[in-house]
Design an enzyme around this catalytic site. Structure first.
Site, PDB file in Angstrom:
ATOM      1  N   LYS A  83      55.378  86.380  32.479  1.00  0.00           N
ATOM      2  CA  LYS A  83      56.492  85.428  32.211  1.00  0.00           C
ATOM      3  C   LYS A  83      56.400  84.051  32.739  1.00  0.00           C
ATOM      4  O   LYS A  83      56.392  84.301  33.889  1.00  0.00           O
ATOM      5  CB  LYS A  83      57.768  86.359  32.398  1.00  0.00           C
ATOM      6  CG  LYS A  83      58.922  86.752  31.415  1.00  0.00           C
ATOM      7  CD  LYS A  83      60.057  87.401  32.005  1.00  0.00           C
ATOM      8  CE  LYS A  83      61.198  87.742  30.776  1.00  0.00           C
ATOM      9  NZ  LYS A  83      62.111  88.303  31.500  1.00  0.00           N
TER      10      LYS A  83
HETATM   11  O1  G3P Z   1      65.502  89.544  31.535  1.00  0.00           O
HETATM   12  C1  G3P Z   1      65.654  88.380  30.385  1.00  0.00           C
HETATM   13  C2  G3P Z   1      67.078  88.346  30.180  1.00  0.00           C
HETATM   14  O2  G3P Z   1      67.337  89.467  29.280  1.00  0.00           O
HETATM   15  C3  G3P Z   1      68.163  88.376  31.304  1.00  0.00           C
HETATM   16  O3  G3P Z   1      69.413  88.114  30.599  1.00  0.00           O
HETATM   17  O4  G3P Z   1      71.486  87.056  30.684  1.00  0.00           O
HETATM   18  O5  G3P Z   1      71.263  89.211  31.344  1.00  0.00           O
HETATM   19  O6  G3P Z   1      70.424  87.666  32.825  1.00  0.00           O
HETATM   20  P1  G3P Z   1      70.795  87.807  31.554  1.00  0.00           P
END
Ligand code: G3P
Length: 228
Positions: A83
């Site tokens: 990533k």
């Molecule tokens: O891991 C990538 C993404 O899904 C994280 O999103 O906004 O829950 O931190 P968030």
């Protein structure tokens, strides 16, 4: 639509494995910090549990640093996906790593313009963050619809749209309506997908009415009551 699980909690992944719905896993530095364990050990454990793609994010921000870290992480297991953030250095690293045969997930995508760059850089996956766009008053799912339309214009394009930053079962449904290739789901949200009060109510009624028949589909062995 593939389901990836958005967590670095190995126990949570293990609990989900036998649902049959774990097609891959995504992690990020915040999720790794929450796990409280050595990054490489967490990724190795997840890769041993889940045969599908497992995203491990670099911490470096320079091209050389990303390449060094990405190449080292890729050695942990054949299903590791590297990533990288959607920055100029990140997309240069993406192009080099994919040319070397390593799959890359370009993360922190918040616009169609950014996603077009990620696709042109050869990304295996691009991760538009739906929930975080919603958090700032935009309609995050609109970006998923845009990307499905744009990417659909180019049959040679192989970059998969990985809807990320998912906050609810509705996000999962809307991502499927939009045509995302993958959705990465927090464990809590995946368990919520099963839930509906009318299912619980209906099953309780079926069981109660079945009990009234006094029948048993499988003849009870002497001494124990067989429930349906
Ligand atoms: O891991 C990538 C993404 O899904 C994280 O999103 O906004 O829950 O931190 P968030």
């Amino acid at each position: 639509m593939k389901f990836f699980i958005d967590t670095a909690d190995v126990a949570e992944i293990r609990a989900l494995i036998d649902t049959g719905f774990v097609d891959g896993v995504t992690t990020n530095p915040t999720l790794i910090a929450k796990a409280g364990r050595r990054f490489e050990d967490v990724i190795a454990d997840i890769c041993a549990l889940v045969p599908g793609p497992v995203s491990a994010e670099v911490a470096a921000t320079s091209l050389e640093g990303m390449l060094t870290e990405g190449r080292a992480l890729a050695k942990i297991a054949p299903n590791v996906v590297i990533k990288v953030p959607l920055t100029p250095a990140g997309l240069k690293a993406c192009r080099t790593l994919t040319q070397e045969g390593t799959d890359v997930n370009v993360t922190l995508c918040f616009s169609a313009a950014q996603a077009i760059l990620a696709a042109k850089a050869g990304a295996t996956f691009v991760s538009p963050f739906v929930g975080r766009l919603d958090d700032v008053g935009e309609t995050g799912m609109h970006l998923i619809h845009q990307l499905v339309d744009i990417f659909g214009n180019y049959s040679h394009l192989t970059t998969q749209i990985l809807a990320a930053s998912i906050r609810s079962p509705l996000h999962v449904v809307e991502a499927a309506i939009a045509g995302a290739d993958v959705v990465t789901i927090p464990p809590k949200v995946l368990w919520q997908l099963y839930e509906h009060p009318l299912t619980d109510k209906g099953l309780a009624t079926f069981l109660a009415d079945w009990q009234k028949t006094g029948q048993a589909l499988v003849p009870a062995k002497a001494g124990n009551q067989t429930n349906l």
